[in-house]
Design an enzyme around this catalytic site. Sequence first.
Site, PDB file in Angstrom:
ATOM      1  N   TYR A 159       0.847  -1.200   0.000  1.00 37.30           N
ATOM      2  CA  TYR A 159       0.000   0.000   0.000  1.00 37.30           C
ATOM      3  C   TYR A 159       0.879   1.244   0.000  1.00 37.30           C
ATOM      4  CZ  TYR A 159      -3.536   3.447   1.144  1.00 37.30           C
ATOM      5  OH  TYR A 159      -4.368   4.542   1.099  1.00 37.30           O
ATOM      6  N   ASP A 258       9.274   3.013   0.865  1.00 31.22           N
ATOM      7  CA  ASP A 258       8.148   3.786   1.399  1.00 31.22           C
ATOM      8  C   ASP A 258       8.166   3.623   2.915  1.00 31.22           C
ATOM      9  OD1 ASP A 258       5.782   4.796   2.272  1.00 31.22           O
ATOM     10  OD2 ASP A 258       4.535   3.847   0.749  1.00 31.22           O
ATOM     11  N   LYS A 285       2.934  10.901   7.573  1.00 22.21           N
ATOM     12  CA  LYS A 285       2.432  10.621   8.915  1.00 22.21           C
ATOM     13  C   LYS A 285       3.101  11.469  10.001  1.00 22.21           C
ATOM     14  CE  LYS A 285       0.290   6.595   7.452  1.00 22.21           C
ATOM     15  NZ  LYS A 285      -1.107   6.283   7.452  1.00 22.21           N
TER      16      LYS A 285
END
Length: 461
Positions: A159, A258, A285
Amino acid sequence: MADGKAQKVADAILDRYRARTPLSREHHRRAREFMPGGDTRTAIYYTPYPTYMEKGEGCRIYDCDGNVYTDYHNNYTSLIHGHAFQPVVHAAWEQLQKGTVFGAPGQVMYEHAQLLRSRVPSMERIRYTNSGTEATLMAMRAARAFTRKDVFVKMDGGYHGCHDFVEVNVWSDPDEKGVPIPRLTAAGVPVDVVRNTLVAHYNDLEGLEAILKANKDRIAGIILEPMQGAAGDLPAQPGYLRGVRELATRYGVLLVFDEIVTFRFSLGGIQAIEGIKPDLTTLGKIIGGGFAVGAYGGREEIMDLFNPEKPGSVSTSGTFNANNITMAAGIANLKAYDQAAIDRINALGTRLRQGFNRAFRAADLRGQATGQASMFTIHWTDASLARASDSAQHLIPAAELVKLLHLEMLSRGCFAPRRGQYAISTPMTDRHIDQTLEELAAALEYLRPYIVERTPHLLGS
Ligand SMILES: Cc1ncc(COP(=O)(O)O)c(C=O)c1O
């Protein structure tokens, strides 16, 4: 045994949820008048309706009906210091009074970048976005522009946000054996995306090498999470990430880590723990202190593609990129997330994960929590899980149970995403861990009649 106890348990859990959250239900009813299904963020939607949260303080979060929860959701791992963390509140407030964003760069922008680079030296040059989705989009564009090739390799179950180029095999097909066949996992994405994407299984170096060998002249890069998050917090096996690095180098393709989630695991993310230097890295984040953010960066020669001082540079913009509030809040957030804080929450996360695993064993249930450091996800199987298709296989037979445990834990004051992912924040202490372990044991006990009747394959031998 089919004596109807399972239905009673399921009904009771739903009834209790509804009884505790009447205002959430009302909010949801009203939101549905204006928004499809009342929702704007699929990942936080759940049935019968999501809990509407009103305020947070430290690791506590309060819903609109006044219920209080320990927040293991942390907005999908992004609130490393929990809610209303005072250094971030002050930094943002101070900046807010001076203005949010000016259509001009501000000093906090490069101070933030300086801080990031001191922690992630492979990010020799950095650019900002307003989400992790945009960060991976731009990192992939950088790789494509640099190599002048179009094809990307991603992992099955990987993801990287929801832009078109990564909407391939986000959900793993549990029945698929062998090399994953690339398939779109969102309608509306052009089929050309599939033609430019190759998919490998996570933790499978042999499979990845076969793909690289057969296609190396077409491949710009490989993008992967150093621990697969959405696939269920599946850690990289020892040697895997190093092996991917070696393969990328050998076959002349760029490697994009990532680390939007895994940056929390150490001062410099998993790449620092493993001593691996990717060509490009994406972050998000926790680097924005709770404000919308993303960043991508890497080798100077690649990132220089975006250098407006060079002829023919690649143009990328965003009205709120590196806005002053996000940068100021992010700096305050990261400064307080030092080695001691990291060590502490990693230890709490390990304790909680091990406690969950003990609770499943004590209840004689085939369940487990996988992950590392300060986060993990529950799976309804005791089989070993190396790749997304392993965990996907067990989702369908356990589907209602995932939902019921989630609602039952909510009613017991533990807020986490529906899929059962728990992330630790710095305000948490052993007391929260102990309390949550008690709640889990009680929830499993409560669910037992349901499991006996509906999912007996999960009972121990
Ligand atoms: C590994 C990873 N990459 C990218 C993203 C997308 O980030 P954002 O939700 O900020 O767009 C996420 C979000 O959860 C993620 O977990």
